[in-house]
Design an enzyme around this catalytic site. Structure first.
Site, PDB file in Angstrom:
ATOM      1  N   TYR A 142       2.363  59.812 -48.984  1.00 38.63           N
ATOM      2  CA  TYR A 142       1.747  60.915 -48.254  1.00 38.63           C
ATOM      3  C   TYR A 142       1.653  62.193 -49.093  1.00 38.63           C
ATOM      4  CZ  TYR A 142       2.363  58.001 -44.081  1.00 38.63           C
ATOM      5  OH  TYR A 142       2.319  56.993 -43.167  1.00 38.63           O
ATOM      6  N   LYS A 193       9.474  47.091 -51.108  1.00 35.98           N
ATOM      7  CA  LYS A 193       8.519  46.027 -51.440  1.00 35.98           C
ATOM      8  C   LYS A 193       8.675  45.815 -52.944  1.00 35.98           C
ATOM      9  CE  LYS A 193       5.039  43.341 -50.250  1.00 35.98           C
ATOM     10  NZ  LYS A 193       5.260  42.120 -49.469  1.00 35.98           N
ATOM     11  N   ASP A 225       7.522  43.693 -45.218  1.00 39.34           N
ATOM     12  CA  ASP A 225       6.785  42.761 -44.349  1.00 39.34           C
ATOM     13  C   ASP A 225       7.759  41.914 -43.542  1.00 39.34           C
ATOM     14  OD1 ASP A 225       7.476  41.868 -46.884  1.00 39.34           O
ATOM     15  OD2 ASP A 225       5.783  40.502 -47.105  1.00 39.34           O
ATOM     16  N   ASP A 249       7.382  55.393 -41.450  1.00 39.06           N
ATOM     17  CA  ASP A 249       6.474  55.861 -40.408  1.00 39.06           C
ATOM     18  C   ASP A 249       6.137  54.690 -39.476  1.00 39.06           C
ATOM     19  OD1 ASP A 249       4.682  57.296 -38.951  1.00 39.06           O
ATOM     20  OD2 ASP A 249       3.219  57.588 -40.551  1.00 39.06           O
ATOM     21  N   ASP A 253       8.117  53.624 -35.590  1.00 40.34           N
ATOM     22  CA  ASP A 253       7.323  53.478 -34.359  1.00 40.34           C
ATOM     23  C   ASP A 253       7.511  52.088 -33.758  1.00 40.34           C
ATOM     24  OD1 ASP A 253       6.294  55.985 -34.190  1.00 40.34           O
ATOM     25  OD2 ASP A 253       4.192  55.348 -34.157  1.00 40.34           O
TER      26      ASP A 253
END
Ligand code: NAD
Length: 361
Positions: A142, A193, A225, A249, A253
């Site tokens: 970001y 990852k 994943d 992020d 959620d």
């Protein structure tokens, strides 16, 4: 008598209603532990735009910087949606996070037996879930450069974002993860990852190094994943998850939706400086129900409980609040958003009063 200064920023919509109840609970618990919470209330977000023309004034920023912690309600609403992005209510949150140096976002997701039916997952999968996602907040995709969209000579375009982390950035968020795990179940799962992204290969190496300082915390690693699958397959396996900005992020959620009830979920944003932290519910200002007195104050009450735990080391007091919330639910009290057949529907103030009563007030 201990004293802590708390900047209280109720914000917009249901903000003032829910923050009012959380403050009552904080004060009641403070008395039990010979602690005074000195609350300095101020405007933020849309309320500040209406009064001063901007979402965060220098005075309020100074108040936040000079306090031991910030308790925030929520900001925003349809009234301010047409404004330029630079002066939207949400800007206040970004500015506060930046100026307070808050690089870690803590989001617990806990299943209450009483509300197990609110989840879309099967009860046997989510029963007993009590996990917390620590998300890095100021780095990664970001914020990394180069970023942007450029025109190519052939008329097509090329978009770029860059995932960047330095060793110190990873070390400090890893430390938050380990410290938080120490205050909970002493298990930390670092999500990366590392099989594909070099940035997160570095992430894993640094987390392992920092882990040597925390031999009492069990460290594991998981690819993002797989983690997104495991969160809905067997969420009970997790205690604390620490991960970079983008992964966090999405995963936070996903984790919060295990519970199915937005009005119940608190959050904390913290930094390296113990006196800089902001606590707020994960939901927004709920303009559709603002002023009706029916908002659920529990997410904000639990945010205050997090403040006691993470900013003031008042673990026992924090647990007391969480226990009171659990018992209120067990007694069948429900605000409209979590109402179930056969239960007692209560208002925002009545829910706050029920928690206070459980605390002996
Ligand atoms: P929202 O979280 O405010 O509301 C979503 C739905 O959940 C609504 O139906 C609302 O009534 C309900 N809800 C939320 N909190 C509740 C509570 N405590 N008790 C009972 N019901 C509750 O999200 P939204 O509608 O997308 O956004 C409304 C405004 O809030 C927007 O201006 C948005 O920008 C802002 N917002 C602010 C924050 C923040 O301050 N951190 C976060 C998200 C959204």
């Amino acid at each position: 008598m201990k004293r802590f200064n708390v900047a209280v920023l109720p914000g917009d919509g249901i903000g003032p209603e829910i923050v009012g109840e959380a403050l009552k609970v904080m004060k009641a618990v403070g008395k039990k532990f010979s602690t005074e919470f000195v609350a300095a209330e101020a405007l933020v977000g849309g309320a500040s735009i209406d009064a001063y023309g901007k979402p965060l004034t220098d005075e309020v920023l100074k108040l936040a910087l000079g306090s031991d912690a910030v308790l925030l309600g929520a900001v925003g609403g349809p009234k301010w949606e047409g404004l330029d992005y630079s002066i939207r209510p949400e800007r206040a949150l970004l500015a506060l996070r930046k100026e307070l140096g808050l690089f870690a976002n803590l989001r617990p997701a806990k299943i209450y037996d009483e509300l197990i039916d609110a989840s879309t997952l099967k009860p046997e999968v989510i029963e007993g879930v009590d996990l917390l996602v620590v998300r890095e907040l100021t780095g990664g995709l970001y914020f990394g450069t180069p970023k942007g969209v450029e025109k190519l000579p052939d008329g097509t375009e090329r978009g770029v974002n860059t995932m960047v982390y330095t060793t110190p950035e990873i070390e400090r968020i890893a430390r938050v993860g380990f410290e938080v795990a120490r205050k909970r179940g002493k298990k930390l799962c670092s999500v990366d990852k590392a099989n594909v992204l070099e940035t997160t290969e570095l992430w894993r190496k640094v987390v392992i190094n920092v882990g040597k300082e925390y031999p009492d915390v069990e460290l594991s690693h998981m690819y993002v994943d797989n983690c997104s699958m495991q969160l809905i397959r067997n969420p009970r396996q997790f205690d604390v998850i620490v991960t970079e900005n983008t992964f966090g992020d999405i995963l936070s959620d996903e984790a919060s939706m295990l519970t199915g009830s937005i009005g119940m979920l608190p959050s904390a944003s913290i930094g390296s400086d113990k006196n800089r932290a902001m606590y707020e519910p994960i939901h927004g200002s709920a303009p559709d129900i603002a002023g009706k007195g029916i908002a659920n104050p529990i997410a904000t009450i639990l945010s205050a409980a997090m403040m006691l735990k993470y900013s003031f080391d008042m673990n026992e007091a924090s647990d007391l609040i969480e226990g009171a919330v659990e018992r209120v639910l067990a007694r069948g009290f429900r605000t409209a958003d979590i109402m179930q057949p056969g239960k007692t529907r209560v208002s925002c103030v009545e829910m706050g009063a029920a928690v206070l009563k459980e605390l002996g007030n």
